[in-house]
Scaffold this motif. Structure first.
Motif, short mmCIF file in Angstrom:
data_model
loop_
_atom_site.label_atom_id
_atom_site.label_comp_id
_atom_site.label_asym_id
_atom_site.label_seq_id
_atom_site.Cartn_x
_atom_site.Cartn_y
_atom_site.Cartn_z
N MET A 1 -23.67 38.20 31.87
CA MET A 1 -24.75 37.23 32.02
C MET A 1 -24.83 36.43 30.72
SD MET A 1 -27.45 35.82 33.50
CE MET A 1 -27.17 36.64 35.02
N THR A 2 -24.88 35.14 30.87
CA THR A 2 -24.95 34.28 29.70
C THR A 2 -26.40 34.14 29.22
OG1 THR A 2 -25.16 32.31 31.05
CG2 THR A 2 -22.93 32.95 30.41
N ALA A 3 -26.53 33.87 27.96
CA ALA A 3 -27.85 33.67 27.35
C ALA A 3 -28.41 32.32 27.79
CB ALA A 3 -27.72 33.72 25.83
N PRO A 4 -29.73 32.20 27.75
CA PRO A 4 -30.33 30.90 28.08
C PRO A 4 -30.02 29.88 26.99
CG PRO A 4 -32.02 32.45 27.38
CD PRO A 4 -30.74 33.21 27.46
N VAL A 5 -30.22 28.63 27.35
CA VAL A 5 -30.00 27.53 26.42
C VAL A 5 -31.10 27.50 25.37
CG1 VAL A 5 -29.83 25.01 26.25
CG2 VAL A 5 -28.81 26.20 28.20
N ALA A 6 -32.35 27.81 25.80
CA ALA A 6 -33.49 27.79 24.88
C ALA A 6 -34.61 28.69 25.40
CB ALA A 6 -34.01 26.36 24.72
N LEU A 7 -35.41 29.17 24.45
CA LEU A 7 -36.62 29.94 24.75
C LEU A 7 -37.77 29.23 24.05
CD1 LEU A 7 -35.34 33.53 23.94
CD2 LEU A 7 -35.86 32.65 26.21
N HIS A 8 -38.87 29.06 24.76
CA HIS A 8 -40.03 28.42 24.15
C HIS A 8 -41.27 29.23 24.52
CE1 HIS A 8 -42.50 25.34 22.37
NE2 HIS A 8 -43.22 25.28 23.48
N ASN A 9 -41.92 29.78 23.51
CA ASN A 9 -43.12 30.60 23.73
C ASN A 9 -44.36 29.73 23.58
OD1 ASN A 9 -44.74 32.85 24.12
ND2 ASN A 9 -44.72 33.40 21.96
N GLU A 10 -45.09 29.58 24.66
CA GLU A 10 -46.35 28.83 24.62
C GLU A 10 -47.50 29.82 24.59
OE1 GLU A 10 -46.62 25.75 27.55
OE2 GLU A 10 -44.78 24.81 26.86
N ARG A 11 -47.83 30.27 23.39
CA ARG A 11 -48.87 31.30 23.21
C ARG A 11 -50.21 30.86 23.79
NH1 ARG A 11 -50.84 33.33 18.35
NH2 ARG A 11 -51.51 35.20 19.40
N ASP A 12 -50.60 29.63 23.53
CA ASP A 12 -51.91 29.15 24.00
C ASP A 12 -52.01 29.20 25.52
OD1 ASP A 12 -52.55 28.72 21.37
OD2 ASP A 12 -52.19 26.57 21.44
N ILE A 62 -40.57 36.84 19.36
CA ILE A 62 -39.36 36.96 20.17
C ILE A 62 -38.20 37.26 19.24
CG2 ILE A 62 -37.78 35.72 21.69
CD1 ILE A 62 -40.19 33.94 22.47
N VAL A 63 -37.47 38.33 19.55
CA VAL A 63 -36.32 38.70 18.73
C VAL A 63 -35.09 38.75 19.63
CG1 VAL A 63 -35.36 40.43 17.17
CG2 VAL A 63 -37.85 40.12 17.29
N VAL A 64 -34.17 37.81 19.44
CA VAL A 64 -32.96 37.77 20.24
C VAL A 64 -32.05 38.91 19.83
CG1 VAL A 64 -30.93 36.38 20.87
CG2 VAL A 64 -33.16 35.28 20.57
N GLN A 65 -31.55 39.66 20.82
CA GLN A 65 -30.71 40.83 20.57
C GLN A 65 -29.27 40.65 21.03
OE1 GLN A 65 -31.68 43.51 18.91
NE2 GLN A 65 -33.82 42.89 18.73
N GLY A 66 -28.85 39.45 21.33
CA GLY A 66 -27.48 39.20 21.79
C GLY A 66 -27.38 39.29 23.30
N PRO A 83 -32.83 42.42 29.06
CA PRO A 83 -31.50 41.83 29.17
C PRO A 83 -31.58 40.50 29.92
CG PRO A 83 -31.46 44.15 29.78
CD PRO A 83 -32.90 43.75 29.67
N TRP A 84 -30.66 39.61 29.64
CA TRP A 84 -30.71 38.27 30.23
C TRP A 84 -30.78 38.31 31.75
CZ3 TRP A 84 -32.61 35.93 26.55
CH2 TRP A 84 -32.07 35.89 25.27
N GLY A 85 -29.98 39.15 32.39
CA GLY A 85 -29.99 39.24 33.85
C GLY A 85 -31.33 39.73 34.39
#
Length: 91
Positions: A1-12, A62-66, A83-85
């Motif tokens: 499974m490939t990683a996403p292109v981007a992650l965006h955390n909208e806390r509010d 958020i901590v990316v783990q590969g 995991p990404w999947g």
């Protein structure tokens, strides 16, 4: 499974946006916390315990783990690595 292109955390807004090559996935922080894949949460689920997620829980870090992403929540829970999947399947 490939990683996403981007992650965006909208806390509010209490939402994690995951940009996959083919589209955007939006997941609430509450949904993510309730679906934690850590061994402690899975064991509780197997025992029939109903996990109540506090409304208003937020992803603090958020901590990316590969192979996936570790989410640190405002309630102190930080054991789950998604995991990404698995993350993709939460839609």
């Amino acid at each position: 499974m490939t990683a996403p292109v981007a992650l965006h955390n909208e806390r509010d807004r209490g939402e994690l946006k995951v940009q996959w090559p083919e589209g955007l996935q939006q997941l609430s922080h509450t949904r993510l916390r309730g679906a934690c894949p850590c061994s402690q949460c899975r064991a509780a689920l197997l025992k029939g315990a109903i996990g109540v997620v506090v409304d208003g829980v937020r992803v603090e870090r958020i901590v990316v783990q590969g192979y996936g992403v570790q989410l640190v929540f405002s309630d102190g829970h930080d054991r789950g690595i998604y995991p990404w999947g698995y993350l993709r399947g939460l839609s």
